[in-house]
Enzyme design. Structure first.
Site, PDB file in Angstrom:
ATOM      1  N   ILE A   1       1.007  -1.035  -0.035  1.00  0.00           N
ATOM      2  CA  ILE A   1      -0.056   0.013  -0.006  1.00  0.00           C
ATOM      3  C   ILE A   1       0.911   1.062  -0.141  1.00  0.00           C
ATOM      4  CG2 ILE A   1      -0.386  -0.106   2.361  1.00  0.00           C
ATOM      5  CD1 ILE A   1      -3.140   1.288   2.215  1.00  0.00           C
TER       6      ILE A   1
ATOM      7  N   GLU B   1       2.872  -7.601   6.897  1.00  0.00           N
ATOM      8  CA  GLU B   1       4.106  -7.307   7.510  1.00  0.00           C
ATOM      9  C   GLU B   1       4.574  -5.785   7.337  1.00  0.00           C
ATOM     10  OE1 GLU B   1       4.919  -9.835   5.052  1.00  0.00           O
ATOM     11  OE2 GLU B   1       4.656 -11.532   6.488  1.00  0.00           O
TER      12      GLU B   1
ATOM     13  N   ASN C   1       8.535   1.792  10.571  1.00  0.00           N
ATOM     14  CA  ASN C   1       7.405   2.553   9.731  1.00  0.00           C
ATOM     15  C   ASN C   1       6.155   2.791  10.804  1.00  0.00           C
ATOM     16  OD1 ASN C   1       5.672   3.486   7.960  1.00  0.00           O
ATOM     17  ND2 ASN C   1       6.147   1.844   6.574  1.00  0.00           N
TER      18      ASN C   1
ATOM     19  N   TYR D   1      -2.659   1.174  10.754  1.00  0.00           N
ATOM     20  CA  TYR D   1      -3.051  -0.241  10.725  1.00  0.00           C
ATOM     21  C   TYR D   1      -3.854  -0.448  12.026  1.00  0.00           C
ATOM     22  CZ  TYR D   1       0.102  -1.408   6.560  1.00  0.00           C
ATOM     23  OH  TYR D   1       0.443  -1.257   5.381  1.00  0.00           O
TER      24      TYR D   1
HETATM   25  C1  LIG Z   1       1.438   4.627   4.892  1.00  0.00           C
HETATM   26  C2  LIG Z   1       0.728   5.386   4.020  1.00  0.00           C
HETATM   27  C3  LIG Z   1      -0.007   4.742   3.146  1.00  0.00           C
HETATM   28  C4  LIG Z   1      -0.207   6.265   4.915  1.00  0.00           C
HETATM   29  O1  LIG Z   1      -0.835   7.102   3.706  1.00  0.00           O
HETATM   30  P1  LIG Z   1      -1.357   8.593   4.245  1.00  0.00           P
HETATM   31  O2  LIG Z   1      -2.218   9.011   3.089  1.00  0.00           O
HETATM   32  O3  LIG Z   1      -0.313   9.369   4.503  1.00  0.00           O
HETATM   33  O4  LIG Z   1      -2.239   8.402   5.471  1.00  0.00           O
HETATM   34  P2  LIG Z   1      -3.329   8.984   5.787  1.00  0.00           P
HETATM   35  O5  LIG Z   1      -3.472  10.414   5.790  1.00  0.00           O
HETATM   36  O6  LIG Z   1      -4.708   8.281   5.248  1.00  0.00           O
HETATM   37  O7  LIG Z   1      -3.681   8.700   7.306  1.00  0.00           O
HETATM   38  C5  LIG Z   1      -4.263   7.727   8.150  1.00  0.00           C
HETATM   39  C6  LIG Z   1      -3.820   7.316   9.364  1.00  0.00           C
HETATM   40  O8  LIG Z   1      -2.458   7.030   9.145  1.00  0.00           O
HETATM   41  C7  LIG Z   1      -1.589   7.369  10.267  1.00  0.00           C
HETATM   42  N1  LIG Z   1      -0.588   8.468  10.004  1.00  0.00           N
HETATM   43  C8  LIG Z   1      -0.789   9.290   8.918  1.00  0.00           C
HETATM   44  N2  LIG Z   1       0.679   9.998   8.791  1.00  0.00           N
HETATM   45  C9  LIG Z   1       1.165   9.745   9.979  1.00  0.00           C
HETATM   46  C10 LIG Z   1       2.396  10.557  10.466  1.00  0.00           C
HETATM   47  N3  LIG Z   1       3.014  11.289   9.822  1.00  0.00           N
HETATM   48  N4  LIG Z   1       2.659   9.914  11.615  1.00  0.00           N
HETATM   49  C11 LIG Z   1       1.900   9.119  12.360  1.00  0.00           C
HETATM   50  N5  LIG Z   1       0.717   8.511  12.040  1.00  0.00           N
HETATM   51  C12 LIG Z   1       0.293   8.918  10.921  1.00  0.00           C
HETATM   52  C13 LIG Z   1      -2.631   7.869  11.295  1.00  0.00           C
HETATM   53  O9  LIG Z   1      -3.040   6.969  11.937  1.00  0.00           O
HETATM   54  C14 LIG Z   1      -3.882   8.372  10.390  1.00  0.00           C
HETATM   55  O10 LIG Z   1      -4.922   8.758  11.035  1.00  0.00           O
HETATM   56  P3  LIG Z   1      -5.601  10.145  11.751  1.00  0.00           P
HETATM   57  O11 LIG Z   1      -5.246  10.851  10.610  1.00  0.00           O
HETATM   58  O12 LIG Z   1      -6.743   9.687  12.184  1.00  0.00           O
HETATM   59  O13 LIG Z   1      -4.326  10.120  12.805  1.00  0.00           O
HETATM   60  C15 LIG Z   1       1.815   6.731   3.462  1.00  0.00           C
HETATM   61  O14 LIG Z   1       2.566   7.188   4.525  1.00  0.00           O
HETATM   62  C16 LIG Z   1       3.058   6.090   2.439  1.00  0.00           C
HETATM   63  O15 LIG Z   1       2.585   5.705   1.262  1.00  0.00           O
HETATM   64  N6  LIG Z   1       4.154   5.500   2.964  1.00  0.00           N
HETATM   65  C17 LIG Z   1       5.253   4.825   2.202  1.00  0.00           C
HETATM   66  C18 LIG Z   1       4.694   3.414   1.937  1.00  0.00           C
HETATM   67  C19 LIG Z   1       4.459   2.663   3.102  1.00  0.00           C
HETATM   68  O16 LIG Z   1       5.110   2.676   4.184  1.00  0.00           O
HETATM   69  N7  LIG Z   1       3.570   1.786   2.911  1.00  0.00           N
HETATM   70  C20 LIG Z   1       3.303   0.753   4.168  1.00  0.00           C
HETATM   71  C21 LIG Z   1       3.983  -0.518   3.892  1.00  0.00           C
HETATM   72  S1  LIG Z   1       3.566  -1.680   5.292  1.00  0.00           S
END
Ligand SMILES: CC(C)(COP(=O)(O)OP(=O)(O)OC[C@H]1O[C@@H](n2cnc3c(N)ncnc32)[C@H](O)[C@@H]1OP(=O)(O)O)[C@@H](O)C(=O)NCCC(=O)NCCS
Length: 176
Positions: A78, A112, A117, A124
């Site tokens: 994702i 995993e 991260n 999650y």
């Molecule tokens: C993980 C990832 C998919 C999250 O996507 P995103 O669009 O930034 O996340 P969202 O804005 O939808 O946030 C959803 C939740 O994620 C968590 N979150 C998002 N950004 C965060 C940050 N900077 N620090 C901590 N938690 C965070 C929070 O729980 C958040 O919920 P909240 O807004 O109610 O606090 C994105 O950071 C990403 O693409 N990362 C790189 C790839 C990766 O690591 N994938 C996962 C592999 S296991």
């Protein structure tokens, strides 16, 4: 597919998406995936289900994928484009993935995630995943441990209702 606010939409990934998916992948992971990997997933792997979050016409904001193996859903990937992070896009992708996965009636959902991260783990946990184990030095590129997280439907009987409420809440939102 989950209905998300315009100009965004969720749809199945197609082969023509692969270049944009690889670009997001490159910006998201220490060891990027290859074109062949996604090609195999889309054309050869009957167990694989991939979705993209499109923005307007052609641009992609993110993607997600899972496999259904022996009654278990495994989230394989994702990612959200860095320019789009922190605004609920990852949550849209995960919520949609879980709704699609749930329709296949699995026993549990597993994944995993790198120990370091925190962002992904927070996402999650927000979706009620629980840490159930650690795979030591699982990631060969950095030697980092993997945290194994699951949603077990036998232990979380209200999960479907909760997911449906999340999806309903989504329809009230607008894209910012
Ligand atoms: C993980 C990832 C998919 C999250 O996507 P995103 O669009 O930034 O996340 P969202 O804005 O939808 O946030 C959803 C939740 O994620 C968590 N979150 C998002 N950004 C965060 C940050 N900077 N620090 C901590 N938690 C965070 C929070 O729980 C958040 O919920 P909240 O807004 O109610 O606090 C994105 O950071 C990403 O693409 N990362 C790189 C790839 C990766 O690591 N994938 C996962 C592999 S296991």
């Amino acid at each position: 597919m989950l209905a998300v606010p315009a100009p965004y939409s969720l749809r199945p990934m197609i082969v023509a998406d692969i270049p944009a998916v690889l670009e997001i992948d490159r910006l998201s992971f220490p060891t990027p995936a290859t074109e062949q990997l996604f090609l195999n997933e889309l054309t050869d792997n009957q167990l694989a289900h991939y979705q993209v979050l499109a923005r307007g016409g052609e641009a992609l904001a993110g993607y997600a994928g899972f496999w259904l193996i022996a009654g278990e859903i495994h989230i394989s990937t994702i990612a959200v484009h860095p320019d789009e992070r922190g605004r609920g896009r990852g949550e849209w992708l995960l919520l949609n993935l879980l709704l699609e996965a749930r329709a296949l009636d699995p026993l549990l959902v597993t994944l995993e995630v790198r120990r370091g991260n925190e962002t992904a783990q927070a996402l999650y946990r927000k979706y009620q995943f629980e840490e159930v184990g650690v795979r030591r030095r699982y990631y060969r590129d950095t030697g980092e441990d993997a945290v194994l997280m699951t949603v077990d439907f036998a232990r979380q009987p209200d999960y479907d209702r909760w997911l449906a409420l999340r999806a309903e809440a989504m329809t009230q939102t607008t894209a910012d």
